[in-house]
Design an enzyme around this catalytic site. Structure first.
Site, PDB file in Angstrom:
ATOM      1  N   GLN A   1      80.136 -94.104 -29.213  1.00 49.91           N
ATOM      2  CA  GLN A   1      81.322 -93.522 -28.601  1.00 49.91           C
ATOM      3  C   GLN A   1      81.178 -93.191 -27.075  1.00 49.91           C
ATOM      4  OE1 GLN A   1      84.722 -91.044 -30.643  1.00 49.91           O
ATOM      5  NE2 GLN A   1      83.728 -89.294 -29.446  1.00 49.91           N
TER       6      GLN A   1
ATOM      7  N   ASN B   1      81.674 -91.969  12.399  1.00 50.70           N
ATOM      8  CA  ASN B   1      80.732 -92.363  11.193  1.00 50.70           C
ATOM      9  C   ASN B   1      81.064 -93.222  10.255  1.00 50.70           C
ATOM     10  OD1 ASN B   1      79.138 -90.192  12.163  1.00 50.70           O
ATOM     11  ND2 ASN B   1      80.572 -88.386  11.038  1.00 50.70           N
TER      12      ASN B   1
ATOM     13  N   LYS C   1      81.641 -89.106  17.736  1.00 49.92           N
ATOM     14  CA  LYS C   1      81.007 -89.638  16.845  1.00 49.92           C
ATOM     15  C   LYS C   1      82.174 -90.551  15.888  1.00 49.92           C
ATOM     16  CE  LYS C   1      77.822 -88.593  14.604  1.00 49.92           C
ATOM     17  NZ  LYS C   1      76.717 -87.862  13.432  1.00 49.92           N
TER      18      LYS C   1
ATOM     19  N   TYR D   1      76.925 -99.097 -37.060  1.00 45.76           N
ATOM     20  CA  TYR D   1      77.729 -98.013 -36.183  1.00 45.76           C
ATOM     21  C   TYR D   1      77.342 -96.721 -36.243  1.00 45.76           C
ATOM     22  CZ  TYR D   1      81.252 -95.292 -33.940  1.00 45.76           C
ATOM     23  OH  TYR D   1      81.823 -94.425 -33.058  1.00 45.76           O
TER      24      TYR D   1
ATOM     25  N   ASN E   1      85.494 -99.164 -36.645  1.00 41.49           N
ATOM     26  CA  ASN E   1      84.324 -99.633 -36.228  1.00 41.49           C
ATOM     27  C   ASN E   1      84.378-101.108 -35.261  1.00 41.49           C
ATOM     28  OD1 ASN E   1      83.357 -97.484 -37.193  1.00 41.49           O
ATOM     29  ND2 ASN E   1      82.140 -98.493 -38.820  1.00 41.49           N
TER      30      ASN E   1
ATOM     31  N   SER F   1      87.565 -88.612 -28.655  1.00 44.46           N
ATOM     32  CA  SER F   1      87.194 -89.235 -27.294  1.00 44.46           C
ATOM     33  C   SER F   1      88.760 -89.725 -26.626  1.00 44.46           C
ATOM     34  CB  SER F   1      86.500 -90.768 -27.963  1.00 44.46           C
ATOM     35  OG  SER F   1      87.202 -91.185 -28.905  1.00 44.46           O
TER      36      SER F   1
ATOM     37  N   THR G   1      61.483-108.356   9.441  1.00 48.91           N
ATOM     38  CA  THR G   1      60.753-107.929   8.213  1.00 48.91           C
ATOM     39  C   THR G   1      60.098-106.633   8.478  1.00 48.91           C
ATOM     40  OG1 THR G   1      58.840-109.140   8.987  1.00 48.91           O
ATOM     41  CG2 THR G   1      60.346-110.399   7.766  1.00 48.91           C
ATOM     42  N   HIS G   2      60.044-105.996   7.508  1.00 49.04           N
ATOM     43  CA  HIS G   2      59.785-104.420   7.605  1.00 49.04           C
ATOM     44  C   HIS G   2      60.581-103.741   8.878  1.00 49.04           C
ATOM     45  CE1 HIS G   2      55.892-105.837   5.864  1.00 49.04           C
ATOM     46  NE2 HIS G   2      55.895-106.829   6.526  1.00 49.04           N
TER      47      HIS G   2
ATOM     48  N   SER H   1      83.942 -86.939  13.672  1.00 48.52           N
ATOM     49  CA  SER H   1      83.281 -85.784  13.172  1.00 48.52           C
ATOM     50  C   SER H   1      84.290 -84.481  13.735  1.00 48.52           C
ATOM     51  CB  SER H   1      81.810 -85.580  14.031  1.00 48.52           C
ATOM     52  OG  SER H   1      81.547 -84.361  14.156  1.00 48.52           O
TER      53      SER H   1
ATOM     54  N   GLU I   1      78.225 -95.318   3.807  1.00 48.80           N
ATOM     55  CA  GLU I   1      77.458 -94.243   3.168  1.00 48.80           C
ATOM     56  C   GLU I   1      77.933 -94.103   1.592  1.00 48.80           C
ATOM     57  OE1 GLU I   1      76.106 -91.364   6.631  1.00 48.80           O
ATOM     58  OE2 GLU I   1      78.125 -91.695   6.267  1.00 48.80           O
TER      59      GLU I   1
ATOM     60  N   LYS J   1      81.902 -95.625 -23.511  1.00 44.48           N
ATOM     61  CA  LYS J   1      82.996 -95.947 -22.630  1.00 44.48           C
ATOM     62  C   LYS J   1      83.161 -95.189 -21.263  1.00 44.48           C
ATOM     63  CE  LYS J   1      85.365 -95.919 -27.004  1.00 44.48           C
ATOM     64  NZ  LYS J   1      84.040 -95.877 -27.403  1.00 44.48           N
TER      65      LYS J   1
HETATM   66  N1  ARG Z   1      86.326 -93.170 -31.389  1.00 40.26           N
HETATM   67  C1  ARG Z   1      85.218 -94.012 -31.857  1.00 40.26           C
HETATM   68  C2  ARG Z   1      84.586 -94.536 -30.836  1.00 40.26           C
HETATM   69  O1  ARG Z   1      84.849 -94.938 -29.884  1.00 40.26           O
HETATM   70  C3  ARG Z   1      86.076 -95.107 -32.712  1.00 40.26           C
HETATM   71  C4  ARG Z   1      85.193 -95.625 -33.769  1.00 40.26           C
HETATM   72  C5  ARG Z   1      85.106 -94.407 -34.900  1.00 40.26           C
HETATM   73  N2  ARG Z   1      84.411 -95.128 -36.028  1.00 40.26           N
HETATM   74  C6  ARG Z   1      83.982 -94.252 -36.970  1.00 40.26           C
HETATM   75  N3  ARG Z   1      83.517 -94.769 -38.110  1.00 40.26           N
HETATM   76  N4  ARG Z   1      83.967 -92.843 -36.932  1.00 40.26           N
HETATM   77  O2  ARG Z   1      83.391 -95.273 -31.268  1.00 40.26           O
END
Ligand code: ARG
Length: 467
Positions: A332, A295, A293, A327, A120, A33, A165-166, A287, A300, A335
């Site tokens: 993971q 835009n 134009k 956990y 964890n 990660s 409205t609408h 454009s 958007e 994030k």
């Molecule tokens: N990289 C892991 C995560 O983002 C960290 C925790 C890992 N814990 C484990 N027991 N493998 O969740």
């Protein structure tokens, strides 16, 4: 993959004790990660410093080891900040990257840092700290957007526009009142942000793997050092909970929906057909083929960012929904969803704040449109109730006939001669013309929260004092 530095085939130096060989290349790729959680480096180091300090205070590690650890961690912080840190995918994540570097820097004392904690609770801590900071940033950004709308509302407390409205002309309103509708929406978003900060303001560190620890740690001390109100109360929940991330995403999704509605209105208002607003050059594009134009690309894109944010919310809800406590590695995947949504939300709020501040409001166009489409028909019906004593349903019917007549003559209600109106209902007098203008219409709607300029000003004062 460019981060690879160490030998793939050796077993992991952090947890490889019982492993004879290193992971398969695919295993490493799916497992790592570091590519995204390196964003958490500052939180990780802060957390480790607080943890090591507490361990020394409790006599679990020596003061000398603590000093070495803290010094080493600060060195790593500056290495990463200055771009002089080599992240390794073999070391999986930010936690192990930092710890491995610490071992290189300070030797065996580094091995004491991970006493009485686990990745964890460490990742739960780092991520919470990150989300808390992001929520604080969001709160400030929403405050700036609200301020932009309050300024607009003040300038246009009296500017009349059609209310819809609408998307059909309904009744005249003021542009200030319409702006204040967005103040209410973004004000709710901001209070959701504030509540979310309160909800997550508990420190996870010390929950360890899931069961707590036998070491005599002081979780209140680390909570305080890290700026949390208190420690979490259940170690199992602590390492399996990602509500704080999901709350962030739901808040982002709701705010994104508000931003998207605003974006849609700006797209509509800035068409030549409406011509209510003109975006500044700074917030529009041309454009490449049609020179006339201008835009509303930024609007958007804000509208589109909402799709990404919603996707992130659904993704994380889905990631979490079937997980047994506590956990699991699935978590993971939390994030990237939050990082991506946070980036989209920040951009969307910033772009909208700029557009609202910069756009030119064409009050003449708004006023002309406000008067078209028989927008004061309700005022005529209300006049018949008030002045001629008709039940509202009858007044509605009489007014409908007046509208039909005006339509057939191709004129406005206020342009119908009195004789025509009296032919529809004999009790109508020339006093009726006082309520048929758009200004009279908005000025009369003084009910609490109504569109009358006097009311709009009260609401502006309320929000200015509230902040
Ligand atoms: N990289 C892991 C995560 O983002 C960290 C925790 C890992 N814990 C484990 N027991 N493998 O969740």
């Amino acid at each position: 993959m460019a981060d690879d530095t160490t030998d793939t085939k050796s077993s992991n130096q952090m947890w490889g004790g019982r492993f004879a060989s290193g992971p398969d290349a695919i295993m490493e790729e799916i497992n790592a990660s570091i590519g995204f959680d390196k964003k958490l480096f500052a939180q990780d180091i802060r957390g480790s410093i607080a943890h090591a300090t507490m361990l020394a205070h409790q006599g679990i590690i020596s003061a000398e080891d603590k000093d070495k650890i803290v010094h080493g961690l600060n060195t790593i912080l500056s290495e990463i900040e200055s771009g002089n840190f080599e992240f390794s995918r073999q070391l999986e994540d930010i936690h192990m990257n930092v710890e491995a570097r610490l071992a290189t820097l300070i030797g065996p004392a580094a091995g004491r840092l991970h006493t009485a904690r686990s990745r964890n609770d460490q990742v739960a801590l780092d991520f919470r700290l990150w989300v808390k900071e992001e929520l604080q940033k969001t709160e400030q950004m929403l405050t700036r957007l609200i301020a932009a709308f309050l300024d607009r509302a003040e300038q246009h407390a009296e500017s009349v526009m059609p209310g819809f409205t609408h998307l059909q002309t309904a009744q005249p309103v003021t542009f200030g009142h319409h702006c204040m509708a967005y103040v209410e929406m973004f004000g709710r978003d901001r209070s959701r942000v504030r509540h979310a900060i309160e909800h997550l303001d508990e420190s996870p560190i010390g929950a360890a793997a899931l069961a707590g620890t036998g070491y005599p740690i002081d979780r209140h001390m680390t909570a305080k050092a890290l700026g949390f109100r208190e420690p979490t109360r259940n170690s199992i929940d602590t390492v399996s909970d990602r509500d704080f991330a999901i709350e962030f995403l739901s808040i982002a999704a709701i705010a994104g929906m508000h931003l998207s509605r605003l974006a849609e209105e700006i797209v509509i208002w800035s068409t030549p057909q409406f011509g209510f607003v003109r975006l500044s050059d700074a917030f529009s594009t041309g454009s490449s083929i049609m020179p006339q134009k201008k835009n509303p690309d930024a609007a958007e894109l804000v509208r589109a960012k909402t799709g990404r944010i919603n996707g992130s919310l659904v993704a994380l809800l889905t990631i979490m929904k079937g997980l047994p406590l506590a956990y699991s590695k699935d978590m993971q995947e939390d994030k990237e969803q939050v990082f991506d949504a946070a980036e989209s939300l920040e951009l969307a709020i910033a772009a909208m704040t700029g557009m609202v501040r910069d756009m030119t409001v064409n009050t003449a166009r708004m006023k002309a449109a406000a008067g078209s489409g028989y927008s004061t028909a309700t005022d005529l019906a209300d006049w018949l109730v008030r002045e001629a004593g008709l039940p509202f349903r009858d007044a509605h019917h009489v007014t409908g006939r007046a509208v039909a007549l005006a339509e057939s003559k191709g004129c406005d209600l206020a342009e119908l001669p009195l004789s025509d109106l009296q032919a529809i209902h004999p009790d109508i007098t020339d006093k009726v013309y006082d309520v048929l203008t758009v200004e009279a219409s908005v000025a009369s709607r003084k009910s609490f929260g109504g569109t009358a300029p006097s009311e709009v000003r009260k609401q502006i004062a309320f929000w200015r004092a509230r902040n």
